[in-house]
Design a protein around this motif. Structure first.
Motif, PDB file in Angstrom:
ATOM      1  N   ARG A  18       0.869  -1.280  -0.165  1.00  0.00           N
ATOM      2  CA  ARG A  18      -0.235  -0.075  -0.105  1.00  0.00           C
ATOM      3  C   ARG A  18       0.857   1.309  -0.055  1.00  0.00           C
ATOM      4  NH1 ARG A  18      -2.982  -0.871   5.530  1.00  0.00           N
ATOM      5  NH2 ARG A  18      -2.930  -2.796   5.229  1.00  0.00           N
ATOM      6  N   ASP A  19       2.241   1.167   0.574  1.00  0.00           N
ATOM      7  CA  ASP A  19       3.029   2.232   0.146  1.00  0.00           C
ATOM      8  C   ASP A  19       3.668   2.383  -1.039  1.00  0.00           C
ATOM      9  OD1 ASP A  19       2.187   3.006   2.574  1.00  0.00           O
ATOM     10  OD2 ASP A  19       3.473   1.724   3.944  1.00  0.00           O
ATOM     11  N   GLY A  20       3.403   1.519  -1.920  1.00  0.00           N
ATOM     12  CA  GLY A  20       4.267   1.344  -3.063  1.00  0.00           C
ATOM     13  C   GLY A  20       5.523   0.654  -3.254  1.00  0.00           C
ATOM     14  N   ARG A  21       5.966   0.194  -2.237  1.00  0.00           N
ATOM     15  CA  ARG A  21       7.121  -0.619  -2.259  1.00  0.00           C
ATOM     16  C   ARG A  21       7.013  -1.919  -2.982  1.00  0.00           C
ATOM     17  NH1 ARG A  21       7.795   0.784   3.866  1.00  0.00           N
ATOM     18  NH2 ARG A  21       5.957  -0.622   3.877  1.00  0.00           N
TER      19      ARG A  21
END
Length: 70
Positions: A18-21
């Protein structure tokens, strides 16, 4: 009595959290057990390494041994 030493896992691909990692998606395919006569490997019957993605055209498959989750 046998004791599980490791889970056997393979990487199947990646996903974004969800943090784009970028994260690796892992699939458990068996276990390494410690029995009365020493360690042994249990593989799930459905596991067929020929069906894994092979973008680098390698002749081998890497299976990771990870500590079992409690």
């Amino acid at each position: 009595m046998a004791r599980k030493m490791y889970d056997v896992e393979i990487p199947l691909g990646t996903y974004s959290d969800r943090d784009g990692r970028q994260k690796t998606r892992w699939q458990n395919v068996g276990a390494v057990m410690d029995g009365d006569k020493g360690p042994y490997l249990l593989l799930d019957r459905w596991f067929n390494p020929a069906g894994l993605p092979n973008p680098d055209d390698r002749t081998s498959v890497i299976l990771s041994l990870v500590e079992p989750k409690r």
